[in-house]
Design an enzyme around this catalytic site. Structure first.
Site, PDB file in Angstrom:
ATOM      1  N   HIS A   1      13.504  18.827  31.574  1.00 48.53           N
ATOM      2  CA  HIS A   1      12.245  18.631  30.865  1.00 48.53           C
ATOM      3  C   HIS A   1      12.171  19.560  29.658  1.00 48.53           C
ATOM      4  CE1 HIS A   1       8.067  17.161  30.736  1.00 48.53           C
ATOM      5  NE2 HIS A   1       7.736  18.388  30.380  1.00 48.53           N
TER       6      HIS A   1
ATOM      7  N   ASP B   1       9.800  20.704  26.559  1.00 49.03           N
ATOM      8  CA  ASP B   1       8.467  20.706  25.957  1.00 49.03           C
ATOM      9  C   ASP B   1       8.568  21.000  24.466  1.00 49.03           C
ATOM     10  OD1 ASP B   1       6.689  20.181  28.154  1.00 49.03           O
ATOM     11  OD2 ASP B   1       7.207  22.160  28.934  1.00 49.03           O
TER      12      ASP B   1
ATOM     13  N   MET C   1       6.388  21.568  21.230  1.00 50.13           N
ATOM     14  CA  MET C   1       5.027  21.906  20.815  1.00 50.13           C
ATOM     15  C   MET C   1       5.025  22.285  19.339  1.00 50.13           C
ATOM     16  SD  MET C   1       3.863  24.322  24.008  1.00 50.13           S
ATOM     17  CE  MET C   1       4.482  24.022  25.668  1.00 50.13           C
TER      18      MET C   1
ATOM     19  N   GLY D   1       0.309  23.274  26.719  1.00 42.83           N
ATOM     20  CA  GLY D   1       0.458  24.294  25.689  1.00 42.83           C
ATOM     21  C   GLY D   1       1.130  25.566  26.133  1.00 42.83           C
ATOM     22  N   PHE D   2       1.002  25.909  27.415  1.00 44.14           N
ATOM     23  CA  PHE D   2       1.583  27.152  27.898  1.00 44.14           C
ATOM     24  C   PHE D   2       2.129  26.957  29.303  1.00 44.14           C
ATOM     25  CE2 PHE D   2      -1.595  28.494  24.818  1.00 44.14           C
ATOM     26  CZ  PHE D   2      -0.890  29.430  24.059  1.00 44.14           C
TER      27      PHE D   2
ATOM     28  N   ASP E   1       3.231  17.381  35.672  1.00 43.17           N
ATOM     29  CA  ASP E   1       3.698  18.569  34.947  1.00 43.17           C
ATOM     30  C   ASP E   1       2.608  19.621  34.935  1.00 43.17           C
ATOM     31  OD1 ASP E   1       4.796  20.439  33.235  1.00 43.17           O
ATOM     32  OD2 ASP E   1       4.781  19.151  31.471  1.00 43.17           O
ATOM     33  N   GLY E   2       2.933  20.800  35.520  1.00 43.85           N
ATOM     34  CA  GLY E   2       2.005  21.912  35.444  1.00 43.85           C
ATOM     35  C   GLY E   2       1.728  22.557  36.784  1.00 43.85           C
ATOM     36  N   GLY E   3       2.226  23.770  36.982  1.00 40.79           N
ATOM     37  CA  GLY E   3       1.924  24.507  38.196  1.00 40.79           C
ATOM     38  C   GLY E   3       2.605  23.999  39.445  1.00 40.79           C
TER      39      GLY E   3
ATOM     40  N   GLY F   1       8.780  24.541  36.223  1.00 34.79           N
ATOM     41  CA  GLY F   1       9.284  25.536  35.286  1.00 34.79           C
ATOM     42  C   GLY F   1       9.641  26.836  35.965  1.00 34.79           C
TER      43      GLY F   1
END
Length: 230
Positions: free
Chosen positions: A36, A38, A40, A145-146, A178-180, A200
């Site tokens: 993956h 990212d 930005m 974003g982060f 996606d995320g956490g 991640g």
């Protein structure tokens, strides 16, 4: 063809990798289904990462299919270039695309799967018809974003809705989150109906990234009865 994985897919996010050693970091997760990436631009999201030249270099450095997540303004203009670079899947944000159906056609024409991502606060219902033109749905479980943000379980209602629409034949998309995603959250995401898990720090923050990846896959497989048999 139903875009339903035969086993949970794990897509390690290089946002959590060492940017000075990306080829080595890709080599550290040989069992990854996708890598993956990212992208930005510092405008659509308040952070700046990498762009097309780095993706092109990474494409040459690894055999793992790239999953490019474009968190950028004007993806209609830029997305086809990531497909032309060899990415397996190129995802644009519903909130940023000017003509999401056209950008999907352009991505596919350039040789990649087309993905549509929605932020945590974006209703899935507004995009169901558009998703008929897409191959993947990326549900954001943090604000884009982060990296390193806390998982937002409330987005799983969108995953459940998408899962039902896929299972009943109303949509033909692979459901990605996606995320956490970590050992603490992957099971609830799998139970909700996720096919592909972006992870991640849970992978790249581990002493053994490949072992961490396989542990996540095992947890997801045990929790995701909807994947049995493909």
């Amino acid at each position: 063809m139903r875009h339903v994985a035969r086993a949970p897919m794990i897509a390690p996010s290089i946002l959590s990798a060492d940017f000075a050693r990306l080829a080595e970091e890709a080599a550290a997760v040989p069992g990854a289904d996708w890598l993956h990436v990212d992208v930005m631009d510092g405008h659509f999201v308040p952070n700046l990462t990498l762009g097309l030249p780095v993706v092109e270099a990474l494409e040459r450095a690894t055999a793992i299919p790239l999953d490019c997540h474009l968190m950028i303004n004007d993806p209609d203009r830029w997305a086809p270039g990531y497909a032309e670079a060899g990415s397996r899947n190129v995802t644009v944000h519903a909130e940023a695309a000017h003509d999401p159906r056209k950008v999907s056609r352009d991505i596919r024409a350039a040789g990649a799967l087309a993905g549509l991502s929605i932020k945590p606060g974006t209703p899935l219902e507004d995009w169901i018809e558009v998703l008929r033109d897409y191959d993947t749905l990326l549900v954001m479980s943090v604000e884009p974003g982060f990296g390193g943000q806390k998982f937002m379980p409330e987005v799983l209602d969108k995953v459940r809705t998408a899962r039902r629409l896929v299972d009943t034949g109303h949509l033909n998309v692979l459901v990605e989150i996606d995320g956490g995603i970590s050992r603490d959250t992957v099971e609830q995401a799998a139970e909700a109906g996720v096919d592909c898990f972006v992870a991640g720090s849970a992978v790249y923050g581990a002493d053994d990234p490949e072992q961490a990846l396989e542990a996540l896959r095992g947890q997801a497989a045990r929790a995701s009865a909807h994947l049995a048999g493909g």
